[in-house]
Design a protein around this motif. Sequence first.
Motif, PDB file in Angstrom:
ATOM      1  N   ALA A  21     118.648 -24.569  -3.669  1.00 51.29           N
ATOM      2  CA  ALA A  21     120.102 -24.705  -3.609  1.00 51.29           C
ATOM      3  C   ALA A  21     120.780 -23.416  -4.046  1.00 51.29           C
ATOM      4  O   ALA A  21     121.765 -22.973  -3.440  1.00 51.29           O
ATOM      5  CB  ALA A  21     120.556 -25.864  -4.491  1.00 51.29           C
ATOM      6  N   PHE A  22     120.265 -22.792  -5.096  1.00 47.18           N
ATOM      7  CA  PHE A  22     120.847 -21.543  -5.584  1.00 47.18           C
ATOM      8  C   PHE A  22     120.656 -20.429  -4.563  1.00 47.18           C
ATOM      9  O   PHE A  22     121.544 -19.593  -4.352  1.00 47.18           O
ATOM     10  CB  PHE A  22     120.210 -21.149  -6.919  1.00 47.18           C
ATOM     11  N   ALA A  23     119.489 -20.405  -3.907  1.00 44.59           N
ATOM     12  CA  ALA A  23     119.241 -19.393  -2.881  1.00 44.59           C
ATOM     13  C   ALA A  23     120.163 -19.591  -1.692  1.00 44.59           C
ATOM     14  O   ALA A  23     120.580 -18.625  -1.034  1.00 44.59           O
ATOM     15  CB  ALA A  23     117.780 -19.450  -2.435  1.00 44.59           C
ATOM     16  N   PHE A  24     120.498 -20.857  -1.381  1.00 52.47           N
ATOM     17  CA  PHE A  24     121.453 -21.133  -0.315  1.00 52.47           C
ATOM     18  C   PHE A  24     122.800 -20.486  -0.617  1.00 52.47           C
ATOM     19  O   PHE A  24     123.408 -19.859   0.248  1.00 52.47           O
ATOM     20  CB  PHE A  24     121.614 -22.639  -0.151  1.00 52.47           C
ATOM     21  N   LEU A  25     123.254 -20.620  -1.855  1.00 50.07           N
ATOM     22  CA  LEU A  25     124.520 -19.995  -2.230  1.00 50.07           C
ATOM     23  C   LEU A  25     124.418 -18.483  -2.073  1.00 50.07           C
ATOM     24  O   LEU A  25     125.345 -17.835  -1.574  1.00 50.07           O
ATOM     25  CB  LEU A  25     124.886 -20.353  -3.668  1.00 50.07           C
ATOM     26  N   GLU A  26     123.304 -17.917  -2.472  1.00 47.72           N
ATOM     27  CA  GLU A  26     123.108 -16.471  -2.313  1.00 47.72           C
ATOM     28  C   GLU A  26     123.237 -16.070  -0.848  1.00 47.72           C
ATOM     29  O   GLU A  26     123.835 -15.045  -0.508  1.00 47.72           O
ATOM     30  CB  GLU A  26     121.746 -16.076  -2.865  1.00 47.72           C
ATOM     31  N   GLY A  27     122.686 -16.921   0.055  1.00 49.11           N
ATOM     32  CA  GLY A  27     122.768 -16.624   1.473  1.00 49.11           C
ATOM     33  C   GLY A  27     124.185 -16.649   2.005  1.00 49.11           C
ATOM     34  O   GLY A  27     124.528 -15.906   2.934  1.00 49.11           O
ATOM     35  N   LEU A  28     125.049 -17.487   1.435  1.00 45.38           N
ATOM     36  CA  LEU A  28     126.440 -17.546   1.865  1.00 45.38           C
ATOM     37  C   LEU A  28     127.174 -16.244   1.578  1.00 45.38           C
ATOM     38  O   LEU A  28     128.163 -15.920   2.231  1.00 45.38           O
ATOM     39  CB  LEU A  28     127.161 -18.698   1.168  1.00 45.38           C
ATOM     40  N   PHE A  29     126.686 -15.494   0.603  1.00 46.30           N
ATOM     41  CA  PHE A  29     127.359 -14.271   0.180  1.00 46.30           C
ATOM     42  C   PHE A  29     126.760 -13.028   0.832  1.00 46.30           C
ATOM     43  O   PHE A  29     126.819 -11.943   0.269  1.00 46.30           O
ATOM     44  CB  PHE A  29     127.297 -14.146  -1.344  1.00 46.30           C
ATOM     45  N   ARG A  30     126.205 -13.213   2.038  1.00 41.21           N
ATOM     46  CA  ARG A  30     125.583 -12.080   2.699  1.00 41.21           C
ATOM     47  C   ARG A  30     126.578 -10.962   2.987  1.00 41.21           C
ATOM     48  O   ARG A  30     126.196  -9.798   3.114  1.00 41.21           O
ATOM     49  CB  ARG A  30     124.910 -12.538   3.992  1.00 41.21           C
ATOM     50  N   ASN A  31     127.874 -11.301   3.100  1.00 39.11           N
ATOM     51  CA  ASN A  31     128.895 -10.279   3.365  1.00 39.11           C
ATOM     52  C   ASN A  31     129.730  -9.963   2.130  1.00 39.11           C
ATOM     53  O   ASN A  31     130.761  -9.297   2.212  1.00 39.11           O
ATOM     54  CB  ASN A  31     129.819 -10.742   4.497  1.00 39.11           C
ATOM     55  N   HIS A  32     129.297 -10.482   0.966  1.00 35.23           N
ATOM     56  CA  HIS A  32     130.013 -10.254  -0.280  1.00 35.23           C
ATOM     57  C   HIS A  32     129.007  -9.954  -1.382  1.00 35.23           C
ATOM     58  O   HIS A  32     127.828 -10.294  -1.282  1.00 35.23           O
ATOM     59  CB  HIS A  32     130.824 -11.495  -0.688  1.00 35.23           C
ATOM     60  N   GLU A  33     129.485  -9.323  -2.433  1.00 32.65           N
ATOM     61  CA  GLU A  33     128.632  -9.131  -3.604  1.00 32.65           C
ATOM     62  C   GLU A  33     128.339 -10.487  -4.226  1.00 32.65           C
ATOM     63  O   GLU A  33     129.234 -11.299  -4.446  1.00 32.65           O
ATOM     64  CB  GLU A  33     129.329  -8.241  -4.632  1.00 32.65           C
ATOM     65  N   PHE A  34     127.071 -10.755  -4.506  1.00 31.97           N
ATOM     66  CA  PHE A  34     126.664 -12.030  -5.090  1.00 31.97           C
ATOM     67  C   PHE A  34     126.755 -11.924  -6.604  1.00 31.97           C
ATOM     68  O   PHE A  34     125.928 -11.295  -7.257  1.00 31.97           O
ATOM     69  CB  PHE A  34     125.238 -12.376  -4.655  1.00 31.97           C
ATOM     70  N   ALA A  35     127.794 -12.521  -7.174  1.00 33.58           N
ATOM     71  CA  ALA A  35     128.032 -12.488  -8.616  1.00 33.58           C
ATOM     72  C   ALA A  35     128.138 -13.917  -9.108  1.00 33.58           C
ATOM     73  O   ALA A  35     129.145 -14.589  -8.867  1.00 33.58           O
ATOM     74  CB  ALA A  35     129.303 -11.708  -8.935  1.00 33.58           C
ATOM     75  N   VAL A  36     127.109 -14.395  -9.791  1.00 35.74           N
ATOM     76  CA  VAL A  36     127.077 -15.784 -10.239  1.00 35.74           C
ATOM     77  C   VAL A  36     127.904 -15.936 -11.506  1.00 35.74           C
ATOM     78  O   VAL A  36     127.676 -15.245 -12.502  1.00 35.74           O
ATOM     79  CB  VAL A  36     125.631 -16.249 -10.491  1.00 35.74           C
ATOM     80  N   SER A  37     128.858 -16.847 -11.471  1.00 33.69           N
ATOM     81  CA  SER A  37     129.770 -17.048 -12.587  1.00 33.69           C
ATOM     82  C   SER A  37     129.300 -18.126 -13.551  1.00 33.69           C
ATOM     83  O   SER A  37     129.547 -18.041 -14.755  1.00 33.69           O
ATOM     84  CB  SER A  37     131.169 -17.408 -12.073  1.00 33.69           C
ATOM     85  N   SER A  38     128.643 -19.163 -13.025  1.00 36.33           N
ATOM     86  CA  SER A  38     128.191 -20.244 -13.897  1.00 36.33           C
ATOM     87  C   SER A  38     127.112 -21.050 -13.209  1.00 36.33           C
ATOM     88  O   SER A  38     127.009 -21.067 -11.978  1.00 36.33           O
ATOM     89  CB  SER A  38     129.363 -21.163 -14.288  1.00 36.33           C
TER      90      SER A  38
END
Length: 341
Positions: A100-117
Amino acid sequence: MGDHGLDTLTDGRTALYVAGEPAWHKFGTHFNVPLSSVDAVLRASGTGYTVGLTSQGGFNPVTEKWEKAGEGMFHTRRMDTGEVLGAVGKIYTPLQNAEAFAFLEGLFRNHEFAVSSAGSFRSGRRVFITAMLPDEMIIDPSGFADHIRQYVAIINSHDGSTPVIAITTPWRVECANTERFAVRDAVHKWTVRHTRTAKDKLAQAAKTLDLTTKYYYQWQEEESALVQTPFNANQIDTLCDLVWGERPDANAVGVSKRAVTLDENRREKVRDVFRAETERVGSNAYAAERAVTGYVDHYQELRPRGVLKGNRLGALAQGILEETLDEPKHTAHKKLMLLVK
């Protein structure tokens, strides 16, 4: 479970990772700079466990104990503690936290992936991760200037109660007691069931889920319009009527004294929050909306049951995260938008 509603790990830490500003309750693992590695976030939040499927009843290989059979076909089970999380059917397929976390990372392919919480509730039955988009919205920039960050959150369950959920939200999830505000009824939200095809559907969603700022520009425009819409304390009762129904008649058959008292207490608290908000943002519809939101998130009457019995904040937390308390906010926003000229 503390008042923040989050899990407590075996080492005494709270199952929460936050970056930037610490969480309001000061618990969890805090980093000044956001993490961008899924593995690092799993370690920091204590959500690196996996979930397996076992037949209901029989021998538990983790705890080495025999268990009685229950209803249904399978149990979802934490493979680190052996705890049963839920009862599910034969088509249910766990989506691991790492996936699930990797899925979120994939959504940010065009943005910097910065996990907030990231963190978990209810012994790991409910897990979330929130990442921040680079843009920031400001409501009334020349006045009180409410700064609204933009986030995408993934919420996953391991007990069969909900699908995997992805939402765009202006609020960082740092406990279950975190407001999820909606623009009318059209918040960008995407779900997928826990089946064998879930991963394929996740991949498709990564291509189609809207991560643009369109939602936020709409949200900013509507909130800015509410700032410009006059609203005074004399209108609060009417707003309460629209959101929760008209004041109960104490003399009517079937109306309890408790119902009358609860209604009056709610109206008085909404008035109190409205007065506080008007000092900050002015006497306008935005303050009225914040009054309803403040009441729902912090003061409303709850009667928690089950594992949350006696833990009001935990129950409130769970309801807000799981969207069961959103309706008054939706209704208030829609009704107040009708006042905008």
